[in-house]
Design a protein around this motif. Structure first.
Motif, mmCIF file in Angstrom:
data_model
loop_
_atom_site.group_PDB
_atom_site.id
_atom_site.type_symbol
_atom_site.label_atom_id
_atom_site.label_comp_id
_atom_site.label_asym_id
_atom_site.label_seq_id
_atom_site.Cartn_x
_atom_site.Cartn_y
_atom_site.Cartn_z
ATOM 1 N N LEU A 1 6.966 3.732 -3.794
ATOM 2 C CA LEU A 1 7.073 2.268 -3.703
ATOM 3 C C LEU A 1 6.476 1.587 -4.931
ATOM 4 O O LEU A 1 7.098 0.726 -5.547
ATOM 5 N N ILE A 2 5.287 2.023 -5.308
ATOM 6 C CA ILE A 2 4.567 1.326 -6.378
ATOM 7 C C ILE A 2 5.081 1.706 -7.758
ATOM 8 O O ILE A 2 5.263 0.831 -8.617
ATOM 9 N N THR A 3 5.377 2.976 -8.007
ATOM 10 C CA THR A 3 5.912 3.334 -9.326
ATOM 11 C C THR A 3 7.299 2.731 -9.522
ATOM 12 O O THR A 3 7.631 2.273 -10.619
ATOM 13 N N ALA B 1 10.386 4.909 -1.407
ATOM 14 C CA ALA B 1 10.357 4.246 -2.716
ATOM 15 C C ALA B 1 11.027 2.876 -2.688
ATOM 16 O O ALA B 1 10.737 2.025 -3.523
ATOM 17 N N ASN B 2 11.906 2.661 -1.713
ATOM 18 C CA ASN B 2 12.597 1.369 -1.606
ATOM 19 C C ASN B 2 12.317 0.631 -0.305
ATOM 20 O O ASN B 2 13.007 -0.331 0.021
ATOM 21 N N ILE C 1 0.841 -1.190 0.000
ATOM 22 C CA ILE C 1 0.000 0.000 0.000
ATOM 23 C C ILE C 1 0.880 1.245 0.000
ATOM 24 O O ILE C 1 1.788 1.370 0.827
ATOM 25 N N SER C 2 0.608 2.158 -0.929
ATOM 26 C CA SER C 2 1.340 3.425 -0.959
ATOM 27 C C SER C 2 0.934 4.271 0.247
ATOM 28 O O SER C 2 -0.061 3.990 0.920
ATOM 29 N N SER D 1 -4.428 8.420 -11.285
ATOM 30 C CA SER D 1 -3.878 9.062 -12.485
ATOM 31 C C SER D 1 -2.451 9.536 -12.220
ATOM 32 O O SER D 1 -1.618 9.546 -13.133
ATOM 33 N N ASN D 2 -2.144 9.893 -10.987
ATOM 34 C CA ASN D 2 -0.790 10.306 -10.619
ATOM 35 C C ASN D 2 0.199 9.153 -10.827
ATOM 36 O O ASN D 2 1.251 9.328 -11.454
ATOM 37 N N SER D 3 -0.131 7.969 -10.312
ATOM 38 C CA SER D 3 0.767 6.816 -10.475
ATOM 39 C C SER D 3 0.856 6.380 -11.929
ATOM 40 O O SER D 3 1.931 6.018 -12.410
ATOM 41 N N VAL D 4 -0.262 6.426 -12.652
ATOM 42 C CA VAL D 4 -0.253 6.089 -14.081
ATOM 43 C C VAL D 4 0.694 7.023 -14.822
ATOM 44 O O VAL D 4 1.535 6.578 -15.612
ATOM 45 N N ALA D 5 0.579 8.318 -14.559
ATOM 46 C CA ALA D 5 1.448 9.290 -15.242
ATOM 47 C C ALA D 5 2.913 9.043 -14.900
ATOM 48 O O ALA D 5 3.775 9.066 -15.792
ATOM 49 N N LYS D 6 3.204 8.795 -13.632
ATOM 50 C CA LYS D 6 4.592 8.555 -13.235
ATOM 51 C C LYS D 6 5.166 7.317 -13.923
ATOM 52 O O LYS D 6 6.297 7.344 -14.408
#
Length: 185
Positions: free
Chosen positions: A108-110, A70-71, A40-41, A94-99
């Motif tokens: 973490l997820i991107t 992120a790690n 979970i972010s 949409s933020n994570s999709v764009a990244k």
């Protein structure tokens, strides 16, 4: 064949309850054939609490982690080492999709998604902003919120759909097809 799955939850509330219900049903259905670990972010942590499913995730899934950086937890490294058969990001803001589409690996997820793409691990993404136009989403209090999905957000979804080993889908029900196909292989 036993599937090891990293289910990633971003800060999207749209379809979070439906996605949780599908994932719980899949876990129960594929008991012994699928190990689902939940990542979970930071924003996702707020959303699952807001929608009242934080404890349910903890009680119903093999393991659950919340992003520290992120790690941390080191999901990207686990993905690199082949510990997961696929990465599922649902729902995805949409933020994570764009990244991800722009190769920005600062969460973490991107970070995990981009590493999975580089390492040849399939990534399945359910963007909240799938197609241009208006959509309705249910708020935690049950009220309906109408949102306008913009062309700019949809362009990132289209970029993702063209990326190698990256599969974009619209509804939580599609997750059943992913598991059906991969447990047959």
């Amino acid at each position: 064949m036993k599937l090891n799955v990293a289910w990633c939850i971003t800060g999207a509330g749209d379809k979070i309850i439906e996605t949780y219900e599908v994932m719980k049903d899949i876990k129960d259905t594929y008991n012994g054939k699928a190990v689902i670990k939940v990542f979970i972010s930071k924003a996702g942590d707020q959303v699952v609490k807001y929608y009242g499913i934080y404890q349910d995730l903890e009680a119903n899934f093999d393991q659950k982690w919340v992003e520290i950086s992120a790690n941390s937890p080191f999901l990207a490294g686990q993905v690199q080492l082949g510990k997961y058969d696929f990465l599922l990001i649902a729902p995805c803001t949409s933020n994570s999709v764009a990244k991800i589409s722009l190769r920005i690996a600062d969460t973490l997820i991107t970070n995990a998604a981009i590493m999975a793409q580089k390492a040849g691990v399939p990534v399945y993404i359910m963007p909240t902003d799938f197609e241009e136009g208006t959509t309705e989403t249910r708020l935690p209090n049950g009220k309906i919120l109408t949102l306008e999905i913009r062309r700019e957000d949809v362009e990132h979804v289209k970029r993702l759909s063209r990326m190698k080993n990256t599969h974009v889908f619209k509804d939580p029900e599609y997750i059943y097809k992913i598991f059906e196909r991969l447990t047959r292989e």
